[in-house]
Design a protein around this motif. Structure first.
Motif, mmCIF file in Angstrom:
data_model
loop_
_atom_site.group_PDB
_atom_site.id
_atom_site.type_symbol
_atom_site.label_atom_id
_atom_site.label_comp_id
_atom_site.label_asym_id
_atom_site.label_seq_id
_atom_site.Cartn_x
_atom_site.Cartn_y
_atom_site.Cartn_z
ATOM 1 N N LEU A 148 0.847 -1.178 0.000
ATOM 2 C CA LEU A 148 0.000 0.000 0.000
ATOM 3 C C LEU A 148 0.890 1.237 0.000
ATOM 4 N N ALA A 149 0.611 2.180 -0.890
ATOM 5 C CA ALA A 149 1.363 3.436 -0.936
ATOM 6 C C ALA A 149 0.604 4.501 -0.163
ATOM 7 N N GLU A 150 1.305 5.201 0.722
ATOM 8 C CA GLU A 150 0.707 6.277 1.507
ATOM 9 C C GLU A 150 0.939 7.621 0.827
ATOM 10 N N GLY A 151 0.065 8.560 1.100
ATOM 11 C CA GLY A 151 0.290 9.941 0.687
ATOM 12 C C GLY A 151 0.116 10.216 -0.794
ATOM 13 N N ILE A 152 -0.776 9.496 -1.464
ATOM 14 C CA ILE A 152 -1.011 9.747 -2.891
ATOM 15 C C ILE A 152 -1.861 11.013 -3.015
ATOM 16 N N GLU A 153 -1.296 12.023 -3.656
ATOM 17 C CA GLU A 153 -1.992 13.309 -3.763
ATOM 18 C C GLU A 153 -2.297 13.716 -5.188
ATOM 19 N N THR A 154 -1.627 13.111 -6.166
ATOM 20 C CA THR A 154 -1.830 13.527 -7.558
ATOM 21 C C THR A 154 -2.137 12.315 -8.444
ATOM 22 N N GLU A 155 -2.772 12.596 -9.554
ATOM 23 C CA GLU A 155 -3.051 11.555 -10.540
ATOM 24 C C GLU A 155 -1.751 10.989 -11.104
ATOM 25 N N GLU A 156 -0.745 11.830 -11.241
ATOM 26 C CA GLU A 156 0.562 11.385 -11.734
ATOM 27 C C GLU A 156 1.163 10.334 -10.789
ATOM 28 N N GLN A 157 1.085 10.564 -9.488
ATOM 29 C CA GLN A 157 1.572 9.584 -8.512
ATOM 30 C C GLN A 157 0.776 8.286 -8.628
ATOM 31 N N ARG A 158 -0.534 8.411 -8.731
ATOM 32 C CA ARG A 158 -1.390 7.224 -8.827
ATOM 33 C C ARG A 158 -1.035 6.391 -10.051
ATOM 34 N N GLN A 159 -0.870 7.059 -11.194
ATOM 35 C CA GLN A 159 -0.525 6.349 -12.426
ATOM 36 C C GLN A 159 0.829 5.647 -12.312
ATOM 37 N N PHE A 160 1.810 6.342 -11.729
ATOM 38 C CA PHE A 160 3.133 5.733 -11.537
ATOM 39 C C PHE A 160 3.014 4.469 -10.687
ATOM 40 N N LEU A 161 2.269 4.562 -9.596
ATOM 41 C CA LEU A 161 2.129 3.424 -8.691
ATOM 42 C C LEU A 161 1.394 2.262 -9.352
ATOM 43 N N LEU A 162 0.331 2.567 -10.095
ATOM 44 C CA LEU A 162 -0.382 1.514 -10.820
ATOM 45 C C LEU A 162 0.529 0.821 -11.828
ATOM 46 N N GLN A 163 1.269 1.622 -12.583
ATOM 47 C CA GLN A 163 2.187 1.055 -13.578
ATOM 48 C C GLN A 163 3.313 0.252 -12.929
ATOM 49 N N SER A 164 3.633 0.590 -11.691
ATOM 50 C CA SER A 164 4.689 -0.122 -10.963
ATOM 51 C C SER A 164 4.163 -1.366 -10.255
ATOM 52 N N GLY A 165 2.844 -1.581 -10.296
ATOM 53 C CA GLY A 165 2.258 -2.776 -9.715
ATOM 54 C C GLY A 165 1.805 -2.644 -8.278
ATOM 55 N N CYS A 166 1.668 -1.418 -7.798
ATOM 56 C CA CYS A 166 1.203 -1.221 -6.423
ATOM 57 C C CYS A 166 -0.276 -1.580 -6.335
#
Length: 179
Positions: A148-166
């Motif tokens: 689980l990733a904490e502190g997601i504040e932007t769509e860019e962060q969300r996309q990076f995490l999804l693409q990284s398999g989070c």
């Protein structure tokens, strides 16, 4: 200790109230303070809160920080094993900021690693943070843990995490803190 007990009991009662109201099943996560975790009766207090609220143990997750566990590894692992045996889920909060070794990580009876927001904040733009986040995700996946990733504040962060398999995330992008 009294505040921690109140938080635990209130969280369990609220989770059960939501279940009774017919809302979809959820896992209620409760952060436990170092003082509360080190208290000898923690397992009894958790069991009491579950009994008093009628919340099934599988609907509760206890979050402890990496640094807290490393203070007294044997005691922490023993206490965590007792909680897990009850059916309570466990997670390591702020992972990557403490002192745990990989061999110690294997001993923890946990189900979730929470990537600290200090790494998530710049992961989409900073190659070093990106590498750390991807490494934690891959390590968690290899150990059959949820990440689980904490502190997601932007769509860019969300996309990076999804693409990284989070697998999971939390932060202001999904909802502002509430009273």
């Amino acid at each position: 200790i009294p505040i921690g007990d109140w938080v635990l009991q209130t969280a369990c009662r609220q989770a059960q109230a939501w279940r009774d109201a017919g809302l979809p099943p959820l896992t209620m996560s409760v952060n436990v303070s170092p003082r509360q975790f080190e208290e000898t009766r923690l397992v009894e207090r958790v069991a009491g809160a579950l009994r008093a609220s009628s919340l099934p143990a599988c609907a509760l997750e206890i979050e402890v920080t990496e640094g807290l566990i490393m203070r007294d590894l044997d005691q922490a692992v023993g206490k965590m094993a007792e909680l897990k045996a009850m059916g309570v889920a466990l997670s390591i909060d702020d992972f990557g900021t403490g002192y745990s070794s990989l061999s110690a990580l294997q001993q923890f009876p946990i189900g979730t690693l929470k990537i600290d927001q200090s790494f998530v904040r710049n992961a989409a733009t900073d190659p070093d943070d990106a590498t750390i986040v991807r490494t934690i995700i891959e390590m968690g996946r290899s150990l059959r843990l949820h990440v689980l990733a904490e502190g997601i504040e932007t769509e860019e962060q969300r996309q990076f995490l999804l693409q990284s398999g989070c697998q999971f995330g939390q932060g202001r992008l999904f909802g502002e803190p509430m009273t």
